[in-house]
Design a protein around this motif. Sequence first.
Motif, PDB file in Angstrom:
ATOM      1  N   CYS A  89      14.761  41.245   1.609  1.00  0.00           N
ATOM      2  CA  CYS A  89      15.395  40.674   0.420  1.00  0.00           C
ATOM      3  C   CYS A  89      16.047  41.815  -0.358  1.00  0.00           C
ATOM      4  N   SER A 148      16.601  33.650   2.485  1.00  0.00           N
ATOM      5  CA  SER A 148      17.850  32.908   2.689  1.00  0.00           C
ATOM      6  C   SER A 148      17.626  31.406   2.537  1.00  0.00           C
ATOM      7  N   ARG A 182      24.076  46.654   9.246  1.00  0.00           N
ATOM      8  CA  ARG A 182      23.497  46.468   7.909  1.00  0.00           C
ATOM      9  C   ARG A 182      22.799  47.735   7.435  1.00  0.00           C
ATOM     10  N   SER A 186      21.817  37.348   4.442  1.00  0.00           N
ATOM     11  CA  SER A 186      23.176  36.816   4.481  1.00  0.00           C
ATOM     12  C   SER A 186      23.889  37.479   5.650  1.00  0.00           C
ATOM     13  N   ASP A 187      23.369  37.230   6.841  1.00  0.00           N
ATOM     14  CA  ASP A 187      23.814  37.937   8.033  1.00  0.00           C
ATOM     15  C   ASP A 187      25.030  37.270   8.657  1.00  0.00           C
ATOM     16  N   HIS A 188      25.873  38.098   9.261  1.00  0.00           N
ATOM     17  CA  HIS A 188      27.044  37.595   9.989  1.00  0.00           C
ATOM     18  C   HIS A 188      26.962  38.119  11.414  1.00  0.00           C
ATOM     19  N   LYS A 248      17.210  30.419  -1.142  1.00  0.00           N
ATOM     20  CA  LYS A 248      18.535  30.440  -1.804  1.00  0.00           C
ATOM     21  C   LYS A 248      19.288  29.148  -1.500  1.00  0.00           C
ATOM     22  N   ARG A 281      18.191  36.530  10.400  1.00  0.00           N
ATOM     23  CA  ARG A 281      17.779  35.234   9.836  1.00  0.00           C
ATOM     24  C   ARG A 281      16.352  34.869  10.235  1.00  0.00           C
ATOM     25  N   LEU A 308      19.888  40.139  -4.160  1.00  0.00           N
ATOM     26  CA  LEU A 308      19.349  38.792  -3.999  1.00  0.00           C
ATOM     27  C   LEU A 308      18.082  38.616  -4.829  1.00  0.00           C
ATOM     28  N   GLY A 316      26.814  42.367   7.228  1.00  0.00           N
ATOM     29  CA  GLY A 316      26.438  41.679   5.989  1.00  0.00           C
ATOM     30  C   GLY A 316      25.152  42.228   5.433  1.00  0.00           C
ATOM     31  N   GLU A 317      24.606  41.544   4.436  1.00  0.00           N
ATOM     32  CA  GLU A 317      23.329  41.921   3.860  1.00  0.00           C
ATOM     33  C   GLU A 317      22.230  41.110   4.514  1.00  0.00           C
TER      34      GLU A 317
END
Length: 417
Positions: free
Chosen positions: A215, A186, A414, A361-363, A189, A329, A219, A357-358
């Motif tokens: 990953c 992350s 996830r 790219s976590d939520h 990116k 993360r 991504l 999320g992935e």
Amino acid sequence: MSSFFDSLETRAPEVREAQLMQALAQQVAHAKRNTTAYASLFKDVEPSEVCTREALAQLPLTRKHDLVALQRKGRETHADTFGGYSAARFGPAMTRVFASPGPLYEPEGHSKDYWRVARAMHAAGFKPGDLIHNTFSYHFTPAGAIMESSALALGCTVMPAGTGQTELQIRTIADLGPTAYAGTPSFLKIILERANDMGVQVRTLTRALFSGEACPESLRQWFKNRGVATYQVYATADLGLLAYETEALEGMVVDENLILEIVRPGTGEPMPCGEVGEVVVTSFNPTYPLIRFATGDLSALMPGQCPTGRTNQRIEGWLGRADQTTKVRGMFVHPSQVTAVSERFSEIRRARLVVSGEMASDHLVFQAEVEQFSEGLRQRIQDAVREVTKLRAEITFMLVGELPDDGRVIDDLRSYR
């Protein structure tokens, strides 16, 4: 550059197994003789008889959360900082001590490539003379030191960039021209996107070794489209390297200096190849001789051998957690941390942390059951989540009784396969 790090990687499987079993008996004897924890756990064990996987499977598991409690007890009684599991004491045999969430303290022994990640770097195409831009943390946790020590052992030069300061990271990469990156996917990116926005060229980066986060393939393709070949490494602060990706990108090859088992979660029973279970590792580290250490991570053994010619077992990689602990993360989040946030607020009846999320790219959503709420309460809870977990989360209020009564404190939505 040789295709292999050393000749251990291409041993005949039966030769490897015989050598591992011989080393196992010696490590059990070493641990029993030099640590108070294993002197107690193995008091009725004859080390010379622990020379097969079947005999190994009869030994008790040591779980990470048990180790946290044992270390705490040791500190309270001034008996042993490491809960009786370290064979070394402060001094020349122990160069540094690191801290992981829990807190859990890990000793670093005095050896050139203590965490053994140089093998994974070699497989990722890192070579002597490369400049490695290392963005793992150098504070408290050993991640930065793990990558640095292994890169130095491989003959690389390291830029100890650490975390954050994206624009300074970009300027440093542009000025120095590193060929490889070590850190989370992350953050790389973010660096590449911000560099593009700034109009700064960072094209010297052609390889990356990721850990701390998975990953996903989407991504990985994103990085490939930008000229960066990416590889993942599975390593922990307590065990060092467990497994690593090769250029074949077909699972992860198990390290040569340990015994890895996949067991049924909650038990020590080995699982058949292909079935998902908990990763249990026996380390041959003389400083910190963890035997049948239950990581809490889920994975599965893969049939066959790596197409690169490496003959060791392969696993599918990290497939989640056997308990409700999860990694977000690059940081572990424990159910106890969600509870710690809730206990700060009398308004909260129950709470749950939802991760979606992935990977990379976590939520995060902190769901709180309350009878009354306000924006001021929302901000205070958000601040508390940030303080306790070091992560930002959205706060969602729910009416009392709306959360499912299923005992789940962390709900990880996830997909890992």
